[in-house]
Design a protein around this motif. Structure first.
Motif, PDB file in Angstrom:
ATOM      1  N   LYS A  42       0.832  -1.209   0.000  1.00 36.76           N
ATOM      2  CA  LYS A  42       0.000   0.000   0.000  1.00 36.76           C
ATOM      3  C   LYS A  42       0.866   1.258   0.000  1.00 36.76           C
ATOM      4  O   LYS A  42       0.673   2.153  -0.830  1.00 36.76           O
ATOM      5  CB  LYS A  42      -0.924   0.008   1.234  1.00 36.76           C
ATOM      6  N   SER A  43       1.823   1.285   0.932  1.00 31.99           N
ATOM      7  CA  SER A  43       2.695   2.468   1.001  1.00 31.99           C
ATOM      8  C   SER A  43       3.498   2.617  -0.274  1.00 31.99           C
ATOM      9  O   SER A  43       3.700   3.730  -0.771  1.00 31.99           O
ATOM     10  CB  SER A  43       3.643   2.358   2.194  1.00 31.99           C
ATOM     11  N   THR A  44       3.941   1.491  -0.805  1.00 30.18           N
ATOM     12  CA  THR A  44       4.732   1.531  -2.042  1.00 30.18           C
ATOM     13  C   THR A  44       3.913   2.109  -3.188  1.00 30.18           C
ATOM     14  O   THR A  44       4.399   2.966  -3.941  1.00 30.18           O
ATOM     15  CB  THR A  44       5.217   0.112  -2.388  1.00 30.18           C
ATOM     16  N   PHE A  80       2.488  11.179   5.573  1.00 31.04           N
ATOM     17  CA  PHE A  80       3.232   9.933   5.673  1.00 31.04           C
ATOM     18  C   PHE A  80       2.754   9.111   6.856  1.00 31.04           C
ATOM     19  O   PHE A  80       2.061   9.607   7.739  1.00 31.04           O
ATOM     20  CB  PHE A  80       4.725  10.224   5.812  1.00 31.04           C
ATOM     21  N   GLN A  81       3.192   7.851   6.847  1.00 31.44           N
ATOM     22  CA  GLN A  81       2.812   6.961   7.942  1.00 31.44           C
ATOM     23  C   GLN A  81       3.369   7.480   9.276  1.00 31.44           C
ATOM     24  O   GLN A  81       2.694   7.437  10.285  1.00 31.44           O
ATOM     25  CB  GLN A  81       3.340   5.549   7.643  1.00 31.44           C
ATOM     26  N   ASP A  82       4.626   8.001   9.261  1.00 25.29           N
ATOM     27  CA  ASP A  82       5.170   8.711  10.419  1.00 25.29           C
ATOM     28  C   ASP A  82       4.918  10.201  10.209  1.00 25.29           C
ATOM     29  O   ASP A  82       4.819  10.647   9.083  1.00 25.29           O
ATOM     30  CB  ASP A  82       6.678   8.473  10.536  1.00 25.29           C
ATOM     31  N   MET A 156      -2.645   9.914   1.527  1.00 23.58           N
ATOM     32  CA  MET A 156      -2.577   9.782   2.993  1.00 23.58           C
ATOM     33  C   MET A 156      -2.283   8.340   3.380  1.00 23.58           C
ATOM     34  O   MET A 156      -3.052   7.436   3.055  1.00 23.58           O
ATOM     35  CB  MET A 156      -3.895  10.245   3.618  1.00 23.58           C
ATOM     36  N   ASP A 157      -1.171   8.143   4.060  1.00 25.24           N
ATOM     37  CA  ASP A 157      -0.743   6.797   4.425  1.00 25.24           C
ATOM     38  C   ASP A 157      -1.060   6.525   5.901  1.00 25.24           C
ATOM     39  O   ASP A 157      -0.326   6.958   6.781  1.00 25.24           O
ATOM     40  CB  ASP A 157       0.755   6.636   4.163  1.00 25.24           C
ATOM     41  N   GLU A 158      -2.133   5.838   6.159  1.00 19.77           N
ATOM     42  CA  GLU A 158      -2.584   5.549   7.520  1.00 19.77           C
ATOM     43  C   GLU A 158      -2.487   6.781   8.429  1.00 19.77           C
ATOM     44  O   GLU A 158      -1.869   6.737   9.480  1.00 19.77           O
ATOM     45  CB  GLU A 158      -1.757   4.403   8.122  1.00 19.77           C
ATOM     46  N   PRO A 159      -3.123   7.877   8.022  1.00 16.19           N
ATOM     47  CA  PRO A 159      -2.947   9.122   8.770  1.00 16.19           C
ATOM     48  C   PRO A 159      -3.534   9.055  10.174  1.00 16.19           C
ATOM     49  O   PRO A 159      -3.064   9.736  11.075  1.00 16.19           O
ATOM     50  CB  PRO A 159      -3.694  10.150   7.923  1.00 16.19           C
TER      51      PRO A 159
HETATM   52 MG   LIG Z   1       2.620   1.033   4.943  1.00 17.79          MG
END
Ligand SMILES: [Mg+2]
Ligand SMILES: Nc1ncnc2c1ncn2[C@@H]1O[C@H](COP(=O)(O)OP(=O)(O)O)[C@@H](O)[C@H]1O
Lengths: 264, 276
Positions: A42-44, A80-82, A156-159
């Motif tokens: 997913k992030s990729t 980002f996730q972080d 949005m990555d797991e915001p």
């Molecule tokens: Mg991820």
């Protein structure tokens, strides 16, 4: 015209095939959620859309141009996730960063930052440093920063992954309001089935090894979504549908069955 | 809601001078007690064991000399301090410039860094007699400035370069998402990330600068320099004077160190560790 056109995209990290044969078209004003177990790419996929990494093969077209051009035109707002906040900047200055880089005037900047911090309920924390905030508050700063410059495409990555349930549900509603008002298109990664169904116009279910799209599920719940949406029978049907699609992807893989909210 | 409890919501502490050095006056008490104890022990041992004056003078006699000769000592110390300061500024400034260039053109750094690290291991002090001759026969300030500068150069270079290249990948990724150019990435990310490293290098350099200047003077320098004073007084067995000179060197060295540490506190108020 579609905002994002992904055709035959694959991504290889050494021996690992993170993504394979991804085809996805995202229309204007869509809210698309990517859901799938950890490590399914997913992030990729989000990074490839945002031109932060390049696909090994295949093409990505954004707003009719290459992803590179879209990035150079600052079409993206990325969460980002972080949180990725700069310790040497105060909370307010972190939110103002993209505005500074887009050469907004100081007055316009201050005005916008104030409004964004109000939106994520961090008034009074303007002059704090990121490390003085909890993880959830940091993530809210990062959301405020991504929304601050009205990007055409929000990635949005797991915001909301680090937030408590109450803040999460409130910010879900806020995000939908922003989406409606701004007319932006959103690609949203989440682990939560209910969140995906509640927010999206379409849910993209992914399966791992190699990362693939296993099902596209249109979500035809009426807009605008409200707290009542979560209690509608059609909501539960869709949640079940997504859950089954997730399990199917996993069973094919002969891995252990996933729990409802596949965890990282 | 537990994830939303702020870790520490007080604003970045500001305070008096003591706060800025990172401690309150009370926190210095134990160190002060140890200092007084050690000096007393030194004094006591010399008196009880009848240690010869030329081996080690009593702290009280050093203090007396320090007081009576204060004008000469301070002037000599100030002269040497100027050399050290010049060398510090020159060497550190040049080191930071070179580090910026090397960080910008990475292949250059890969090619040159091994030599910088190797050169760092060379006892540069050994060259002092030679550099003294290079710069006008050793009596000039510039020869000491040169030694101090070379001594300061390497720790600052290595630290700055490490700082400039130790940026978190995600910090760069954010910049990339804003289509930031190289200059902007340097200004907004690399330099702020490098600052704590640069200051660590500078603090090492302050000590080295004073050492470079004084040792340079041991191989010949102006008559009113503290290194020359220490050398000439110990040659004629005036150990009180020599020790008082050493004390002056220590005080100037410490002053430079504290000055840099203070600037660090001011510049890096955002670093988590500087405010408990
Ligand atoms: Mg991820
Ligand atoms: N920079 C990278 N280098 C090597 N492997 C990577 C890298 N980024 C991701 N991967 C691998 O690609 C796969 C997909 O990762 P990711 O996109 O982060 O998954 P998700 O976000 O769905 O959890 C994983 O197997 C991960 O280990």
């Amino acid at each position: 015209m579609s905002v994002v056109e992904i055709s035959r995209v694959s991504k290889q990290f050494g021996q690992t095939t993170a993504l394979q044969g991804i085809d996805l078209e995202i229309g204007e004003r869509e809210f698309v959620s990517l859901i799938g177990p950890s490590g399914c790419g997913k992030s990729t996929l989000l990074r490839i859309i945002g031109d932060l990494i390049e696909p090994s093969s295949g093409t990505v077209v954004v707003n009719g141009k290459s992803a590179r051009q879209a990035r150079n035109d600052r079409d993206y707002g990325i969460v980002f996730q972080d949180p990725v906040l700069y310790d040497w900047r105060t909370v307010a200055k972190n939110v103002a960063l993209p505005l500074e880089m887009a050469r907004w005037s100081r007055q316009k900047r201050n005005e916008r930052v104030r409004r964004m911090l109000e939106l994520v309920e961090l008034q009074g924390f303007e002059n704090h440093r990121p490390w003085q905030l909890s993880g959830g508050m940091q993530q809210r700063v990062s959301i405020a920063r991504a929304l601050s410059f009205d990007p055409a495409l929000l990635l949005m990555d797991e915001p909301f992954g680090a937030l408590d349930e109450m803040t999460r549900e409130r910010l879900n509603i806020e995000l939908l309001k922003i989406w409606e008002a701004s007319g932006s298109t959103i690609v949203f990664v989440t682990h939560s089935i209910t969140e995906a169904v509640f927010l999206s116009t379409r849910v993209v279910v992914m399966s791992p090894r190699p990362g693939q799209i296993s099902e596209l599920i249109p979500v035809d719940l009426p807009q605008p979504r409200t707290a009542a949406t979560r209690e509608a029978p059609s909501f539960f049907e869709l949640v079940t549908h997504v859950r089954e699609a997730l399990h199917l992807g996993h069973d094919l893989d002969r891995a252990a069955p996933v729990t409802q909210e596949a965890k990282a | 809601m537990s994830t939303d409890v702020p870790v520490a919501v007080q604003p970045v502490p500001r305070g008096g001078l003591g706060r800025m050095v990172g401690r309150r006056v009370v926190d210095w008490l134990p160190a002060l007690v140890v200092f007084v104890g050690l000096v007393a022990l030194w004094q006591g041992l010399i008196v009880w064991l009848h240690v010869q004056q030329f081996l080690l003078p009593k702290p009280t006699s050093i203090a007396t000399t320090f007081w009576t000769d204060k004008s000469e000592l301070w002037h000599a110390g100030w002269y040497t301090f100027q050399e050290a300061l010049g060398g510090f500024a020159l060497g550190s400034g040049f080191a930071i410039l070179v580090a910026l260039v090397l960080a910008r053109w990475r292949p250059l750094a890969t090619a040159l860094l091994p030599y910088a690290v190797a050169a760092n291991a060379i006892p540069i002090i050994a060259f002092a007699p030679i550099t003294n001759q290079w710069f006008g026969g050793g009596l000039t300030k510039s020869s000491k400035i040169a030694i101090a500068a070379v001594l300061c150069f390497f720790p600052v270079l290595v630290n700055t370069l490490r700082g400039l290249t130790s940026v978190r990948p995600q910090d760069l990724e954010l910049m990339r998402s804003y289509a930031a150019g190289n200059v902007e990435i340097f200004r907004r990310v690399r330099i702020p990330t490098a600052l704590p490293f640069i200051f660590a290098g500078l603090k090492v350099a302050t000590v080295l600068a004073m050492i470079g200047a004084v040792v340079g003077e041991y191989f010949g320098g102006a008559l009113n320099a503290i290194g020359v004073l220490i050398l000439s007084r110990s040659r004629v067995f005036q150990f009180n004077e020599a020790w008082a000179g050493v004390l002056v060197v220590c005080l100037f060295g410490l002053a430079l160190y504290i000055a840099v540490a203070l600037i660090e506190r001011l510049a890096l108020r955002w670093v988590p560790s500087t405010s408990e």
